[in-house]
Design a protein around this motif. Structure first.
Motif, PDB file in Angstrom:
ATOM      1  N   GLU A   1      65.051  48.992  12.086  1.00 18.00           N
ATOM      2  CA  GLU A   1      64.813  49.783  12.708  1.00 18.00           C
ATOM      3  C   GLU A   1      62.894  48.757  13.779  1.00 18.00           C
ATOM      4  OE1 GLU A   1      63.704  53.333  14.411  1.00 18.00           O
ATOM      5  OE2 GLU A   1      64.010  53.747  12.629  1.00 18.00           O
ATOM      6  N   LEU A   2      62.462  48.411  14.941  1.00 16.65           N
ATOM      7  CA  LEU A   2      61.800  47.938  15.397  1.00 16.65           C
ATOM      8  C   LEU A   2      59.886  49.062  15.026  1.00 16.65           C
ATOM      9  CD1 LEU A   2      59.431  45.962  16.503  1.00 16.65           C
ATOM     10  CD2 LEU A   2      60.230  46.643  18.715  1.00 16.65           C
ATOM     11  N   ILE A   3      59.127  48.863  14.566  1.00 19.46           N
ATOM     12  CA  ILE A   3      58.309  50.299  14.005  1.00 19.46           C
ATOM     13  C   ILE A   3      56.885  49.637  14.773  1.00 19.46           C
ATOM     14  CG2 ILE A   3      57.287  51.544  12.938  1.00 19.46           C
ATOM     15  CD1 ILE A   3      60.041  52.478  12.856  1.00 19.46           C
ATOM     16  N   LEU A   4      56.512  50.520  15.971  1.00 19.00           N
ATOM     17  CA  LEU A   4      55.238  49.432  16.184  1.00 19.00           C
ATOM     18  C   LEU A   4      53.946  49.865  15.349  1.00 19.00           C
ATOM     19  CD1 LEU A   4      55.730  49.022  19.837  1.00 19.00           C
ATOM     20  CD2 LEU A   4      56.117  47.415  18.320  1.00 19.00           C
ATOM     21  N   PRO A   5      53.410  49.034  14.859  1.00 18.44           N
ATOM     22  CA  PRO A   5      52.007  50.140  14.085  1.00 18.44           C
ATOM     23  C   PRO A   5      51.161  50.022  15.147  1.00 18.44           C
ATOM     24  CG  PRO A   5      52.232  47.918  14.158  1.00 18.44           C
ATOM     25  CD  PRO A   5      53.036  48.290  14.720  1.00 18.44           C
ATOM     26  N   TRP A   6      51.140  51.551  15.992  1.00 20.98           N
ATOM     27  CA  TRP A   6      49.583  51.916  16.751  1.00 20.98           C
ATOM     28  C   TRP A   6      48.432  51.705  16.296  1.00 20.98           C
ATOM     29  CZ3 TRP A   6      51.143  50.539  22.037  1.00 20.98           C
ATOM     30  CH2 TRP A   6      52.778  51.460  21.942  1.00 20.98           C
ATOM     31  N   GLY A   7      48.493  52.059  15.022  1.00 16.78           N
ATOM     32  CA  GLY A   7      47.094  52.321  14.537  1.00 16.78           C
ATOM     33  C   GLY A   7      46.441  50.930  14.541  1.00 16.78           C
ATOM     34  N   ARG A   8      47.606  50.298  13.992  1.00 18.97           N
ATOM     35  CA  ARG A   8      46.882  48.598  13.860  1.00 18.97           C
ATOM     36  C   ARG A   8      46.043  48.128  14.609  1.00 18.97           C
ATOM     37  NH1 ARG A   8      48.596  45.712   7.521  1.00 18.97           N
ATOM     38  NH2 ARG A   8      48.592  48.347   6.025  1.00 18.97           N
ATOM     39  N   MET A   9      47.160  48.242  15.752  1.00 18.07           N
ATOM     40  CA  MET A   9      46.949  47.157  17.074  1.00 18.07           C
ATOM     41  C   MET A   9      45.570  47.578  17.603  1.00 18.07           C
ATOM     42  SD  MET A   9      50.759  46.651  18.963  1.00 18.07           S
ATOM     43  CE  MET A   9      51.286  48.277  19.008  1.00 18.07           C
ATOM     44  N   ALA A  10      45.660  49.163  17.173  1.00 18.48           N
ATOM     45  CA  ALA A  10      43.851  49.606  18.112  1.00 18.48           C
ATOM     46  C   ALA A  10      43.333  48.573  17.011  1.00 18.48           C
ATOM     47  CB  ALA A  10      43.990  50.859  18.193  1.00 18.48           C
ATOM     48  N   VAL A  11      42.752  48.814  15.455  1.00 15.82           N
ATOM     49  CA  VAL A  11      42.304  47.957  14.821  1.00 15.82           C
ATOM     50  C   VAL A  11      41.877  46.362  14.988  1.00 15.82           C
ATOM     51  CG1 VAL A  11      42.261  47.149  12.307  1.00 15.82           C
ATOM     52  CG2 VAL A  11      42.638  49.988  13.067  1.00 15.82           C
ATOM     53  N   PHE A  12      42.849  46.091  15.839  1.00 16.08           N
ATOM     54  CA  PHE A  12      43.658  44.061  15.616  1.00 16.08           C
ATOM     55  C   PHE A  12      42.204  43.412  17.816  1.00 16.08           C
ATOM     56  CE2 PHE A  12      47.378  44.034  14.113  1.00 16.08           C
ATOM     57  CZ  PHE A  12      46.794  43.797  12.484  1.00 16.08           C
ATOM     58  N   LEU A  13      42.431  45.286  18.606  1.00 14.94           N
ATOM     59  CA  LEU A  13      41.609  45.223  19.614  1.00 14.94           C
ATOM     60  C   LEU A  13      39.689  45.504  19.270  1.00 14.94           C
ATOM     61  CD1 LEU A  13      43.813  47.108  21.610  1.00 14.94           C
ATOM     62  CD2 LEU A  13      43.526  44.546  21.466  1.00 14.94           C
ATOM     63  N   LEU A  14      39.916  46.584  18.277  1.00  7.45           N
ATOM     64  CA  LEU A  14      37.820  46.465  18.328  1.00  7.45           C
ATOM     65  C   LEU A  14      37.972  45.898  17.244  1.00  7.45           C
ATOM     66  CD1 LEU A  14      36.417  48.855  17.382  1.00  7.45           C
ATOM     67  CD2 LEU A  14      37.243  49.349  15.426  1.00  7.45           C
ATOM     68  N   LEU A  15      38.668  44.981  16.453  1.00  9.57           N
ATOM     69  CA  LEU A  15      38.449  43.289  16.009  1.00  9.57           C
ATOM     70  C   LEU A  15      38.010  42.006  17.144  1.00  9.57           C
ATOM     71  CD1 LEU A  15      38.099  41.332  13.506  1.00  9.57           C
ATOM     72  CD2 LEU A  15      39.768  41.297  14.124  1.00  9.57           C
ATOM     73  N   ALA A  16      38.900  42.383  17.820  1.00 12.62           N
ATOM     74  CA  ALA A  16      38.374  41.406  19.255  1.00 12.62           C
ATOM     75  C   ALA A  16      37.231  41.615  20.083  1.00 12.62           C
ATOM     76  CB  ALA A  16      39.706  41.056  20.386  1.00 12.62           C
ATOM     77  N   ALA A  17      37.050  43.162  19.963  1.00 18.81           N
ATOM     78  CA  ALA A  17      35.996  43.391  20.779  1.00 18.81           C
ATOM     79  C   ALA A  17      34.337  43.290  20.032  1.00 18.81           C
ATOM     80  CB  ALA A  17      35.722  45.118  20.030  1.00 18.81           C
ATOM     81  N   THR A  18      34.762  43.811  18.629  1.00 23.04           N
ATOM     82  CA  THR A  18      33.900  43.180  17.555  1.00 23.04           C
ATOM     83  C   THR A  18      33.434  41.747  17.719  1.00 23.04           C
ATOM     84  OG1 THR A  18      34.756  44.824  16.117  1.00 23.04           O
ATOM     85  CG2 THR A  18      33.142  43.172  14.429  1.00 23.04           C
ATOM     86  N   VAL A  19      34.351  41.197  17.527  1.00 27.98           N
ATOM     87  CA  VAL A  19      34.379  39.415  17.167  1.00 27.98           C
ATOM     88  C   VAL A  19      33.214  39.147  19.181  1.00 27.98           C
ATOM     89  CG1 VAL A  19      35.299  37.155  18.038  1.00 27.98           C
ATOM     90  CG2 VAL A  19      36.576  38.611  15.913  1.00 27.98           C
ATOM     91  N   GLY A  20      33.499  39.731  19.680  1.00 31.27           N
ATOM     92  CA  GLY A  20      33.322  39.341  21.314  1.00 31.27           C
ATOM     93  C   GLY A  20      31.566  40.072  20.927  1.00 31.27           C
ATOM     94  N   VAL A  21      31.264  40.754  20.767  1.00 35.94           N
ATOM     95  CA  VAL A  21      29.719  41.459  20.505  1.00 35.94           C
ATOM     96  C   VAL A  21      28.782  40.664  19.143  1.00 35.94           C
ATOM     97  CG1 VAL A  21      28.046  43.293  19.620  1.00 35.94           C
ATOM     98  CG2 VAL A  21      30.054  43.815  20.784  1.00 35.94           C
TER      99      VAL A  21
END
Length: 842
Positions: free
Chosen positions: A800-820
């Motif tokens: 069944e589909l399990i969405l890893p909300w925590g890791r997805m938040a980390v990926f967005l934080l990674l994108a923000a870190t890349v930008g900074v």
């Protein structure tokens, strides 16, 4: 025009540096992969061929083919056949070969060589030309063994030491009679090899009175072909077949090449992703360079340069940049190839000695890839530059995208994205094996469609960040406006990051959902506390179940025993279980009848019952491997799982028809459940056996999921290359943007915006662009993860589909870190601009 192109390259060294780095990383990945895989392939092929020096012709038993209700027996290579081969015309010597799994423990009791690299065999007589003894003597009897020199070195064994080993379960403790050297590729790869005298090997590997292979060495002056023809004349056709040593070496070389080809393909896919991401950066860079030189190009047109010459000038620049990046990437790739070989050795793997292979094909590939990618990416900006009318360009009237061109782009993007979604949705309705191609095609079309639509998507998505940016005052407002000022540039920059995060998110969604499904599968199918197996998946001796049954705290055990049979002219594998205890050890859902195993009553999984049109109460006749037939009754139909399926019958019914019974695994239930003390009791009952794995439900889940976790971590590391290239793209875009807006930044400074405000504006612009790419990447990744999961669900009932909300938040934080991080240098450069100089710049 050629001199002009070269002058422009030299004049914009700093601007082109990021482009060179982006191409160089991709080329280095490609060439490093080719160097590494060519090196290990060549090393293993030479090692394998050297190990066949003593084999001119190999005799192997023919395969067995069952017909009707009779199960054909595997032909055996007997001593009589060995004598006949040794006396064949042109034969020099003949050796009977016996081999099988043999786990050797080191002095700490840990398995040497890995689960699948621990092998055993026979030492022929008092001298065996295959295995020169460097210390000690040939083994005699079951209490002596030879071990290879690499294993002896790693484990610290010497002649006279007692070594603990296992073939199929019971622990043996022979003494080391001697140490030998070998060119065996398995040993070269970090495995172990143990040799017994022939009679002991035949008994231990259940090959009493027979051999797995007969290796014949040709007499002097006899060719391999002539010897094989002579052997074919005297050997029975339905018992044995012959293969020359050259053919064996060629076959092994092909197998090694195929294995390294798969590795090479996997690594090159990620190199391709990095190059694909780099293409956006190259196109973006040349678009900005051309825009900054609009007047210069217009002047060239005015003095007689044709459109083709202007385009050619841009392509010459791209060629120079690509050539520099390709050569640098090739050199870096050679270093990567050497580093990977060292890394493999550092982490326990062993690669046979050999030179680093840098083939002409690798050099050509690196140069072609680097130059071609750069020139293709620069072609469109060059073509656009040539189409600007000279008068408009001289007047600084930049040719902006017309409403018609934007409408066309958005229409094409919408059609591509819709087509990609449609193909992916269609592929989810197919079988997993048939859907891989369509799903991959749909994913590629969808990504391209989203990229084409990105300028359209940028405005509403970036506008959504306006409330947050207002907190930063004027700097925040300017950052938002700058982000959408040039949608195409923003799209290209964000898309580079989007692709990396799309793949990372999709893999994470799939891995998390798979791990949950595996956990459910292990917990829902078993009531047993432990499953006991061989470390490499081979069958266990029935003696293992007997020992476990008498262990302290054990209240129920059952083997899972595999046996071939014939039913209605088809081969079906039976699973022998302890009928009295299997119900206490499993938790299977019964769809019809009762879960009753004993005597002639069996239970059958739903798929098997459907294929034979059986229901509860049906009777059928089975033909066992000994040729005897028996009528069985279906007591119940159960729902299969990944761990339990097929026809289950009592071992008391099955065992009389088996000549060499063995168990796939043994299920164990203890009085106190799965505890450390219970596991210790089982380990002790089995004699601290290094070859046996005792797993509770969590261990089973981790064991199955370990492959996915390892693969995921490797993919994360490989995709990091694409993210690094994306970072270079953001830096490149911001640096060019700062250069373009020098006058504007000077004016902002003049009317009161301080250096801190300038820095904040550039950083926020970078942050917004990176988060835009991150949101698109995570969104697409979730969709791809769902689609791939639909295919997996057809093979894994608990998926069944399990969405890893925590890791997805980390990926967005990674994108923000890349930008900074990407904004640090451009922001500092913008803040250091002198107001008057910036205002006067053009």
């Amino acid at each position: 025009m050629f001199r002009t192109a070269l002058r422009n390259v030299l004049a914009h060294k700093a601007r082109l540096l990021m482009t060179v780095l982006a191409v160089m990383l991709g080329v280095a990945f490609v060439s490093g992969t080719l160097v590494f895989t060519n090196t290990i392939s060549e090393a293993y092929q030479k090692s394998s061929a050297k190990g066949l020096d003593q084999v001119d012709v190999a005799i192997r038993p023919e395969g067995r083919a069952s017909h009707g209700d009779t199960i054909a027996k595997q032909p055996r290579l007997t001593p009589a056949l060995l004598d006949k081969a040794a006396k064949a015309p042109g034969a020099g010597t003949a050796i009977g070969v016996v081999s099988g799994f043999t786990a050797i423990a080191d002095k700490d009791g840990k398995l040497i060589g890995g689960d699948f690299q621990s092998q055993g065999g026979n030492y022929w007589g008092t001298e065996d030309p295959r295995y020169p003894i460097v210390d000690g003597h040939a083994p005699q009897g079951q209490d002596e063994v030879l071990i290879d020199s690499e294993t002896a070195k790693r484990a610290g064994y010497k002649v006279g030491d007692t070594v603990r080993l296992s073939i199929d379960g019971p622990v043996l403790t022979p003494k080391v009679a001697g140490v030998f050297t070998t060119d065996d590729g398995n040993v070269a790869a970090g495995g172990s090899l143990a040799l017994f005298d022939t009679a002991t090997a035949q008994r231990l590997f259940h090959k009493d009175g027979s051999y797995d292979e007969i290796d014949v060495k040709a007499a002097s002056g006899t060719s391999q072909i002539a010897l094989r023809n002579a052997l074919d004349e005297i050997l029975p056709k339905d018992v044995a077949s012959t293969t020359t040593g050259k053919q064996l070496a060629d076959d092994q070389a092909q197998q090694i090449a195929a294995a390294t080809r798969d590795l090479r393909t996997g690594l090159l896919v990620f190199a391709g992703i990095a190059l694909f991401v780099g293409t956006f950066i190259i196109a973006n860079t040349f678009t900005m360079l051309v825009a900054q030189r609009t007047k210069e190009l217009a002047l060239l047109r005015a003095v007689g340069a044709s459109r083709r010459q202007v385009t050619r000038s841009v392509l010459i620049e791209a060629f120079v940049v690509g050539a520099v990046a390709a050569v640098t990437g090739l050199v870096a790739g050679i270093g990567i190839g050497a580093g990977l070989r060292t890394l493999v050795s550092r982490f326990g793997g062993t690669i046979p000695d050999g030179p680093l292979i840098v083939s002409p094909g690798t050099v050509a590939t690196a140069l072609v890839v680097g130059i071609l990618i750069t020139m293709l990416a620069a072609w469109l900006p060059g073509r656009r530059a040539a189409r600007i009318p000279p008068v408009a360009a001289m007047g600084s009237l930049h040719a902006k995208a017309t409403a018609k061109s934007l409408l066309l782009r958005n229409t094409i993007g919408a059609l591509l994205a819709s087509a990609g979604v449609a193909v992916i949705l269609y592929s989810t309705t197919l079988n997993a094996s048939d859907a891989q191609g369509p799903m991959g095609l749909g994913a590629a079309i969808l990504v391209i469609g989203v990229f084409v639509l990105t300028p359209l998507l940028s405005r509403p998505l970036i506008a959504a960040a306006a409330p947050v940016l207002r907190v930063f005052g004027v700097a925040g407002k300017l950052a938002r406006q700058n982000s959408v000022r040039n949608p195409r540039r923003t799209a290209a920059t964000a898309s580079a990051l989007m692709i990396g995060l799309t793949l990372i998110t999709a893999l994470t969604v799939m891995a998390g959902s798979l791990q949950t499904a595996i956990d459910k599968m292990a917990s829902s199918a078993l009531k047993a506390d432990y499953a006991v197996t061989m470390a490499n998946g081979n069958d266990l001796s029935p003696d293992v179940e007997k020992r476990l049954k008498s262990a302290d705290g054990v209240i129920a055990t059952s083997p899972l025993r595999n046996a071939p049979s014939r039913i209605n002219g088809e081969t079906e594998f039976l699973t022998g279980v302890d009928g009295a205890t299997i119900g206490k050890l499993t938790a299977l859902t019964v769809d019809a009848g009762t879960f009753e195993v004993g005597g002639t009553r069996v239970v059958v999984d739903h798929d098997t019952a459907t294929s034979h049109h059986w229901t509860a109460g049906s009777r059928f006749t089975v033909s066992y491997e000994d040729g005897k037939r028996q009528q069985l009754t279906v007591a119940g139909v159960y729902r299969s799982t990944e761990m339990m399926r097929g026809i289950m019958l009592d071992t008391a019914t099955l065992a009389p028809h088996q000549t060499e019974p063995s168990d796939m695994q043994v299920l164990v239930k203890t009085s106190g459940g799965a505890t450390a003390s219970a596991k210790d009791a089982l380990v002790k009952a089995l004699g601290d056996n290094p070859a046996i794995r005792i797993m509770d439900k969590k261990d089973i889940s981790n064991r199955i999921g370990q492959m996915f976790t390892l693969m995921l971590n490797m993919l994360y590391g490989l995709l990091a290359m694409a993210v690094i290239v994306a970072v270079l793209g953001v830096i490149n875009t911001l640096a060019m943007s700062v250069f373009e807006r020098s006058q504007e930044i000077g004016m902002l400074r003049a009317i009161g915006l301080d250096r801190r405000g300038i820095k904040r504006m550039v950083r926020l612009e970078s942050l917004v662009i990176s988060l835009f790419g991150g949101v698109l990447g995570v969104g697409l990744g979730v969709f791809f993860g769902w689609a791939a999961g639909e295919l997996l669900g057809t093979k894994l009932a608990t998926y069944e589909l399990i969405l890893p909300w925590g890791r997805m938040a980390v990926f967005l934080l990674l994108a923000a870190t890349v930008g900074v991080l990407a904004s640090l240098w451009p922001a500092r450069r913008a803040a250091r601009l002198t107001m008057l100089t910036a205002i006067k710049s053009e």
